[in-house]
Motif scaffolding. Structure first.
Motif, mmCIF file in Angstrom:
data_model
loop_
_atom_site.group_PDB
_atom_site.id
_atom_site.type_symbol
_atom_site.label_atom_id
_atom_site.label_comp_id
_atom_site.label_asym_id
_atom_site.label_seq_id
_atom_site.Cartn_x
_atom_site.Cartn_y
_atom_site.Cartn_z
ATOM 1 N N ALA A 44 103.177 35.490 94.716
ATOM 2 C CA ALA A 44 102.585 36.264 93.610
ATOM 3 C C ALA A 44 102.552 35.471 92.307
ATOM 4 N N VAL A 45 103.534 34.603 92.063
ATOM 5 C CA VAL A 45 103.517 33.874 90.788
ATOM 6 C C VAL A 45 102.735 32.565 90.880
ATOM 7 N N ALA A 46 102.277 32.204 92.088
ATOM 8 C CA ALA A 46 101.559 30.928 92.222
ATOM 9 C C ALA A 46 100.390 30.775 91.240
ATOM 10 N N PRO A 47 99.554 31.822 91.051
ATOM 11 C CA PRO A 47 98.458 31.635 90.083
ATOM 12 C C PRO A 47 98.973 31.342 88.667
ATOM 13 N N LEU A 48 100.053 32.036 88.258
ATOM 14 C CA LEU A 48 100.604 31.798 86.915
ATOM 15 C C LEU A 48 101.170 30.383 86.807
ATOM 16 N N LEU A 49 101.870 29.940 87.857
ATOM 17 C CA LEU A 49 102.481 28.611 87.807
ATOM 18 C C LEU A 49 101.395 27.532 87.796
ATOM 19 N N THR A 50 100.318 27.771 88.542
ATOM 20 C CA THR A 50 99.219 26.818 88.567
ATOM 21 C C THR A 50 98.590 26.698 87.177
ATOM 22 N N GLN A 51 98.435 27.856 86.536
ATOM 23 C CA GLN A 51 97.891 27.879 85.174
ATOM 24 C C GLN A 51 98.853 27.161 84.222
ATOM 25 N N ALA A 52 100.162 27.381 84.407
ATOM 26 C CA ALA A 52 101.159 26.738 83.553
ATOM 27 C C ALA A 52 101.104 25.219 83.719
ATOM 28 N N ALA A 53 100.896 24.763 84.960
ATOM 29 C CA ALA A 53 100.809 23.322 85.213
ATOM 30 C C ALA A 53 99.653 22.728 84.432
ATOM 31 N N GLY A 54 98.514 23.454 84.421
ATOM 32 C CA GLY A 54 97.366 22.994 83.659
ATOM 33 C C GLY A 54 97.692 22.924 82.180
ATOM 34 N N SER A 55 98.399 23.956 81.693
ATOM 35 C CA SER A 55 98.758 24.001 80.290
ATOM 36 C C SER A 55 99.728 22.875 79.920
ATOM 37 N N ALA A 56 100.566 22.461 80.882
ATOM 38 C CA ALA A 56 101.501 21.365 80.622
ATOM 39 C C ALA A 56 100.852 20.005 80.864
ATOM 40 N N GLY A 57 99.560 19.998 81.117
ATOM 41 C CA GLY A 57 98.834 18.735 81.191
ATOM 42 C C GLY A 57 98.887 18.053 82.543
ATOM 43 N N PHE A 58 99.308 18.752 83.593
ATOM 44 C CA PHE A 58 99.326 18.114 84.904
ATOM 45 C C PHE A 58 97.998 18.326 85.595
ATOM 46 N N ASP A 59 97.478 17.244 86.158
ATOM 47 C CA ASP A 59 96.161 17.278 86.759
ATOM 48 C C ASP A 59 96.281 17.565 88.247
ATOM 49 N N LEU A 60 95.931 18.788 88.630
ATOM 50 C CA LEU A 60 96.009 19.167 90.037
ATOM 51 C C LEU A 60 94.676 18.949 90.743
ATOM 52 N N GLY A 61 93.736 18.371 90.039
ATOM 53 C CA GLY A 61 92.450 18.094 90.651
ATOM 54 C C GLY A 61 91.660 19.350 90.970
ATOM 55 N N GLY A 62 92.041 20.458 90.353
ATOM 56 C CA GLY A 62 91.308 21.703 90.558
ATOM 57 C C GLY A 62 91.390 22.251 91.969
ATOM 58 N N ARG A 63 92.353 21.751 92.758
ATOM 59 C CA ARG A 63 92.415 22.194 94.151
ATOM 60 C C ARG A 63 93.588 23.151 94.359
ATOM 61 N N GLY A 64 93.266 24.366 94.760
ATOM 62 C CA GLY A 64 94.284 25.289 95.249
ATOM 63 C C GLY A 64 95.370 25.656 94.267
ATOM 64 N N LEU A 65 96.375 26.322 94.809
ATOM 65 C CA LEU A 65 97.467 26.856 94.019
ATOM 66 C C LEU A 65 98.729 26.043 94.283
ATOM 67 N N ILE A 66 99.659 26.092 93.317
ATOM 68 C CA ILE A 66 100.959 25.476 93.554
ATOM 69 C C ILE A 66 102.053 26.529 93.361
ATOM 70 N N THR A 67 103.201 26.264 93.977
ATOM 71 C CA THR A 67 104.358 27.108 93.763
ATOM 72 C C THR A 67 105.617 26.273 93.995
ATOM 73 N N SER A 68 106.777 26.831 93.700
ATOM 74 C CA SER A 68 108.045 26.136 93.939
ATOM 75 C C SER A 68 109.028 27.206 94.407
ATOM 76 N N PRO A 69 108.963 27.549 95.709
ATOM 77 C CA PRO A 69 109.553 28.799 96.188
ATOM 78 C C PRO A 69 111.035 28.992 95.883
ATOM 79 N N VAL A 70 111.856 27.954 96.043
ATOM 80 C CA VAL A 70 113.295 28.173 95.860
ATOM 81 C C VAL A 70 113.651 28.180 94.369
ATOM 82 N N ALA A 71 113.196 27.173 93.648
ATOM 83 C CA ALA A 71 113.540 27.057 92.227
ATOM 84 C C ALA A 71 112.262 26.912 91.403
ATOM 85 N N ASP A 72 111.949 27.972 90.685
ATOM 86 C CA ASP A 72 112.498 29.314 90.697
ATOM 87 C C ASP A 72 111.417 30.340 91.020
ATOM 88 N N ALA A 73 110.284 29.859 91.578
ATOM 89 C CA ALA A 73 109.155 30.783 91.705
ATOM 90 C C ALA A 73 109.481 32.004 92.558
#
Lengths: 507, 98
Positions: free
Chosen positions: A394-423
């Motif tokens: 559920a938080v993957a879209p927010l975390l993906t958006q946060a990554a963009g805001s922090a300047g990380f280039d995900l190449g516009g592909r898909g969603l990211i998450t970090s299940p254990v810590a702390d997503a």
């Protein structure tokens, strides 16, 4: 458009926009060193050291971005191809805690500002006697920035985000006080508590689950952690886990063309790329940490020197607990379970990756609660994996958006998450997925509930967290009798609580 | 004296081990030791890294099973808490001089 309020609003928003555009064009790798430099000077770090630190932090961000680039070029397309070929829909790729931490600190409006804010809050709370912990582990302030960052992505409201971040800070302080006697007893770490943003929420959530598990026949099985470590030890080496996961994703992506040589070039490349990401990413994050070290020493001295004559617990990273054999064994056993669950849980989006190596943080504070019994730890952990998958999806879209805001280039592909810590943490579920005002209220009720319980039935509470009766009693005599150092009471109600043998619920 | 290599171990090989590594890099030369590499490792990677035979000492911030290693293991949180650093440095110097 000509209405005055609207003009005023558009004036403010255009100011914010221009600040944003400066932030965007500078980029985190420039902006963050500047902010860290200023914070370091404020905490009286030597100018040259502060400069060196800041540059290292910029370098760390550039390094992390390179590795994330490797990931998004090699792994993300394969994960998408896997979806197309096999129909297994797991769009949220697990980039692991190192990336999550960098994203959290990298949100310019919020990230590292959590450092001075939390220091100030902790000093006040210690001074008034709300907590016994001075959390000098500034690296792990990223957890507060992480949760605040997610709220910032969903609300765009700075105050809510800071308040939610600090609420997690409050929670880990209270949880650190609560678990401290048990930790000290189990891990032989005198005077240290563990205010850790990953370990504490899972451990507190594990208490009722473990209570139920203990009532079943599973509560009586023992397993030898050393034997498991010897047999599954390879799962603890991230490069092997990375290679295996990369190969599996590769094979799944090319499962319709396994007899073509080109497919195998891609599959083997996927394996080695994933192993590379798992090995190199922590090194890059280590550069960030190296940059933060002088600041962390200054803040430690700044905090502890103020209260030299008071009884205090120094808050450190749960990394210091992770060598315990039960932690390692449980973390190895849960890896295959997590992978199977991610496939069979309906509606899960998480494609496991780097956080498969993060389970030690998940289990660290459960050791005293379950007396290091790895069967109970793995069963309790497996139950916690259910909400973990859904929260981190559920938080993957927010975390993906946060990554963009922090300047990380995900190449516009898909969603990211970090299940254990702390997503996927229960704290994230409560604080980042519920609308901010409600989340704040719920978070504060939980914190105050634990705080009042700790001061009303201290001995029982310490035993629930895994301390022996003697240890709990000794802590009560030291902490909760007589007048404390602060304004708040050390003890609520009668001075002695009666925790007899029947008070121990987790035996 | 020959150059000594140290493996610093913690849960992640990122956070607390970096604090220890930086402290050792700064303080061991002050005590006249010739330090080669100071490498970092996760607790789970430590046996593999040590089996290379390149290291003379392990400094760990987390519990390790000392029986699994044929080199000295020093367990400390002093570099993070700031309490008792000098004593631990004494132990490290003594272990490296053996």
């Amino acid at each position: 458009m000509a209405v005055p309020e609207v003009l005023l609003q558009s004036g403010v928003s255009s100011l914010l926009n221009s600040i944003n555009s400066v932030i965007q064009s500078l980029g985190v790798s420039v902006l963050l060193p500047i902010i860290i430099f200023l914070i370091a000077l404020a905490f009286r770090v030597d100018v040259l050291k502060a400069a060196r630190s800041s540059i290292l932090i910029g370098i760390g961000f550039i390094g992390i971005n390179l590795v994330i680039g490797l990931f998004s070029e090699n792994i993300s397309p394969l994960a998408q191809q896997m979806v197309e070929v096999t129909g297994i829909t797991l769009p949220a790729v697990d980039v692991g805690w190192p990336a999550a931490a960098a994203i959290a600190f990298g949100i310019a409006e919020l990230g590292v500002w959590m450092i001075p804010l939390f220091v100030a809050m902790n000093l006040v709370l210690f001074a008034i006697g709300f907590t016994y912990t001075l959390n000098v582990d500034i690296w792990n302030y990223w957890h507060f920035a992480f949760i605040g960052g997610l709220v910032y992505m969903s609300t765009n409201n700075w105050l809510y985000s800071v308040a939610v971040g600090l609420t997690l800070g409050l929670f880990v302080l209270v949880a650190a006080d609560w678990t401290q006697p048990a930790v000290e007893e189990t891990f032989d770490t005198p005077g240290i508590s563990i205010p850790h943003g990953t370990s504490a929420p899972y451990a507190v959530a594990a208490i009722p689950i473990h209570w139920a598990v203990d009532k079943t026949p599973l509560g009586n099985i023992e397993a030898d952690p050393d034997a498991i470590q010897d047999r599954f030890g390879i799962l603890g080496e991230p490069i092997f886990v990375g290679l295996a996961i990369g190969l599996v994703i590769g094979i799944a992506a090319y499962s319709n063309a396994l007899f073509v040589a080109e497919s195998w070039y891609a599959i083997l490349t996927a394996g080695i790329s994933f192993a590379a990401v798992m090995h190199i990413l922590p090194m890059m994050v280590g550069i960030l940490m190296e940059g933060l070290t002088p600041l962390s020493e200054s803040i430690r001295n700044y905090m502890t020197s103020r209260f030299e004559d008071r009884d205090m617990a120094i808050g450190l990273d749960s990394a210091i607990l992770i060598g315990h054999e039960s932690v390692i064994a449980s973390s190895l056993l849960i890896v295959p379970i997590a992978i199977v669950m991610s496939i069979i849980l309906p509606g899960n989006d998480v494609l496991w990756g780097i956080d498969l190596a993060t389970f030690p943080f998940f289990f660290a504070l459960m050791v005293p609660i379950m007396n290091g019994n790895i069967v109970k730890m793995v069963v309790t952990g497996t139950i916690l994996l259910i909400p973990l998958h859904y929260i981190s999806s559920a938080v993957a879209p927010l975390l993906t958006q946060a990554a963009g805001s922090a300047g990380f280039d995900l190449g516009g592909r898909g969603l990211i998450t970090s299940p254990v810590a702390d997503a996927g943490s229960p704290a994230t579920g409560i604080l980042a997925l519920i609308p901010a005002p409600v989340a704040l209220a719920v978070g504060l009720v939980i914190v105050l509930g634990i705080w009042v319980a700790l001061r009303t039935w201290p001995q029982r509470m310490y035993m629930v967290a895994g301390a022996s009766e003697e240890k709990a009693q000794e802590t009560v005599e030291r902490r909760h009798t007589g007048k404390g150092g602060g304004l708040l009471p050390n003890k609520i109600g009668s001075t002695v609580d009666t925790a007899g043998a029947e008070g121990r619920s987790d035996d | 004296m020959t150059t000594k290599n140290i493996l610093v171990v913690c849960g992640t090989s990122v956070a607390t081990s970096t604090v220890v590594k930086e402290a050792l890099k700064e303080k061991l030369p002050e005590r006249g030791l010739d330090i080669g590499t100071i490498a970092k490792a996760k607790a789970t990677e430590a046996p593999g890294k040590v089996s290379s035979g390149n290291f003379d000492l392990i400094v760990t911030t987390t519990q390790l099973n000392k029986d699994k290693f044929d080199i000295p293991v020093i367990h400390t949180t002093a570099f993070m808490t700031g309490i008792g650093q000098d004593e631990v440095l004494d132990d490290i110097v003594a272990a490296l001089q053996d």
